[in-house]
Design an enzyme around this catalytic site. Sequence first.
Site, PDB file in Angstrom:
ATOM      1  N   HIS A 209       0.895  -1.170   0.000  1.00  0.00           N
ATOM      2  CA  HIS A 209       0.000   0.000   0.000  1.00  0.00           C
ATOM      3  C   HIS A 209       0.931   1.216   0.000  1.00  0.00           C
ATOM      4  O   HIS A 209       1.612   1.476   0.998  1.00  0.00           O
ATOM      5  CB  HIS A 209      -0.860  -0.076   1.270  1.00  0.00           C
ATOM      6  CG  HIS A 209      -1.809   1.047   1.488  1.00  0.00           C
ATOM      7  ND1 HIS A 209      -3.143   0.973   1.143  1.00  0.00           N
ATOM      8  CD2 HIS A 209      -1.639   2.287   2.021  1.00  0.00           C
ATOM      9  CE1 HIS A 209      -3.753   2.103   1.469  1.00  0.00           C
ATOM     10  NE2 HIS A 209      -2.861   2.928   2.004  1.00  0.00           N
ATOM     11  N   HIS A 211       1.774   5.180  -0.573  1.00  0.00           N
ATOM     12  CA  HIS A 211       1.377   6.580  -0.736  1.00  0.00           C
ATOM     13  C   HIS A 211       2.468   7.339  -1.486  1.00  0.00           C
ATOM     14  O   HIS A 211       3.660   7.064  -1.328  1.00  0.00           O
ATOM     15  CB  HIS A 211       1.079   7.213   0.626  1.00  0.00           C
ATOM     16  CG  HIS A 211      -0.277   6.846   1.140  1.00  0.00           C
ATOM     17  ND1 HIS A 211      -1.334   7.726   1.199  1.00  0.00           N
ATOM     18  CD2 HIS A 211      -0.764   5.668   1.584  1.00  0.00           C
ATOM     19  CE1 HIS A 211      -2.400   7.112   1.671  1.00  0.00           C
ATOM     20  NE2 HIS A 211      -2.090   5.866   1.919  1.00  0.00           N
ATOM     21  N   CYS A 242      -4.250  10.960   4.509  1.00  0.00           N
ATOM     22  CA  CYS A 242      -4.565  10.373   5.820  1.00  0.00           C
ATOM     23  C   CYS A 242      -4.864  11.522   6.770  1.00  0.00           C
ATOM     24  O   CYS A 242      -4.065  12.446   6.878  1.00  0.00           O
ATOM     25  CB  CYS A 242      -3.404   9.537   6.337  1.00  0.00           C
ATOM     26  SG  CYS A 242      -3.695   8.928   8.020  1.00  0.00           S
TER      27      CYS A 242
END
Lengths: 301, 301
Positions: A209, A211, A242
């Site tokens: 995952h 970013h 986030c």
Amino acid sequence: MFDLPKSVILEDEALRDGLQIEKTQLSVAEILQFVKGLEAAGMRRIQVGSFVHPKWVPQMANTDAVFQELERTPGVVYTALVLNLKGLERALKCNVSHLSVSISASETHSQKNTHRSLADSMVHIREMISNSVAAGVTTRGGIQSAFGCAYEGAISTDVVCDIARLYDSLGAHEINLADSAGLANPKSIIELVTKVRAAVSPRVTLSLHLHDTRGLGIANMVAGLQAGVTLFDSSLGGLGGCPFIPKAAGNIASEDAVYALQEMGVETGIDWRKLADLAITLEEKLGHSLPGRLAHLPRAA
Amino acid sequence: MFDLPKSVILEDEALRDGLQIEKTQLSVAEILQFVKGLEAAGMRRIQVGSFVHPKWVPQMANTDAVFQELERTPGVVYTALVLNLKGLERALKCNVSHLSVSISASETHSQKNTHRSLADSMVHIREMISNSVAAGVTTRGGIQSAFGCAYEGAISTDVVCDIARLYDSLGAHEINLADSAGLANPKSIIELVTKVRAAVSPRVTLSLHLHDTRGLGIANMVAGLQAGVTLFDSSLGGLGGCPFIPKAAGNIASEDAVYALQEMGVETGIDWRKLADLAITLEEKLGHSLPGRLAHLPRAA
């Protein structure tokens, strides 16, 4: 030197990790429209929402309704995030067949995000994974801030491996290493993936995952491929961030990831042009532009 | 699997490849201020301008004056682009010790950019490289659209190798493979670099010029490192594009490239934080934001 997997699976997280920081709240019908749009582009795994208390993330308040109204296409995995036992109960009522649970490898990030210490989180997650697995749900254990923390900086790879081993011992099917703060680099990706791979059973799938906070998202995906990872999270248009991590960018844009993979001969079954069109629709719906690149280039180029 | 060079050199091209498409024309004093700012951050190779006819690129009209007023720091290479014999003459008058010449590997790009066929360009470039080398100037031969063309799509790697061999035979010291349209990917980077490396003498340095149009710039740099390249073009703030290539983004941002290299343990001698501050100064001067990432993050993160 450059031996890549033949094909990879992407999990689009725009409708959860992306939407949760947006001011605009999409209706059930609108969310379902994007789910179907992602499917039509060839996306085979879609994170549809989060079973979290609506007080904390109002954008996710309608996740139950989305699952209840969702027409499920065979071959497509619809997944969601659960944060506690109550959320797990709701998810099971909705017949969700794939779920993500997650804790942070950073003490500070954990405290800020959940008001729990890392030790408490590791206790709390046990019951969630066990119950989810026991209910027959394919269960992903996520490790947030696995590559570094916006508050603490470096994160011990031993701690990450401890969490991964715990997930493995509880029967989790997949372990997701999350670069929540965008602090990973290609070298650290290869090192951590190799170390975690060695720490857990061969039956466990590893996923990433990523970013794109520092512009390294796609480079990190390529490093993940080189380390043998075949499952990546991405987000339509690059939507995301986030709420607890300052200036965190979204996941790598799904359409940009598909383009990059296709150009390198890695199959995804996804049409990036359709995703790019859908990203423009999402921009119109949200009223602001998204960071993905391909959606904004002339389509012939 | 991931064996990177110990150190690399960056050539900052913001003041040429970047500025040439800007509306704002910087004065000689302003350009010198940025040259000194780049030096202060540790940049050891700076492309200061272009000896092109001011009618075509008015932003470069003061390149002669910049070189005349430039205080040269030992150990720093100040370079420029020349496009024809007249420009070469001007450069030699300015005592430039390092120069770039360049042609496109794409017939259509060549016609649009220079109104010359590729065959004519290959004739024309002979005299330029020979004269430059004969004058004792370290000479870089650039190959534009080496990884694909915005107009034509795929470009024959044989044509790229033919041009590289020509440059080599004329005594060029360096060959620069330019992804002018941002169409390269990590796989094509490794393949072309390997092929060109095998086609030219070991004495020739290979360098890469990577536009970030499709978000692959940093991933392509990492692939270049894996293929053994130790010299990359970059651009302060990611300033740039190409007047003849629709929606071409700028080079990889210098500060982002330095950050990525540093995180992977590759030395550059450059302080990305100083570059990030300088990129903000450049944004203020030009009146618009630049695409680089690090400059816009909270500096503590």
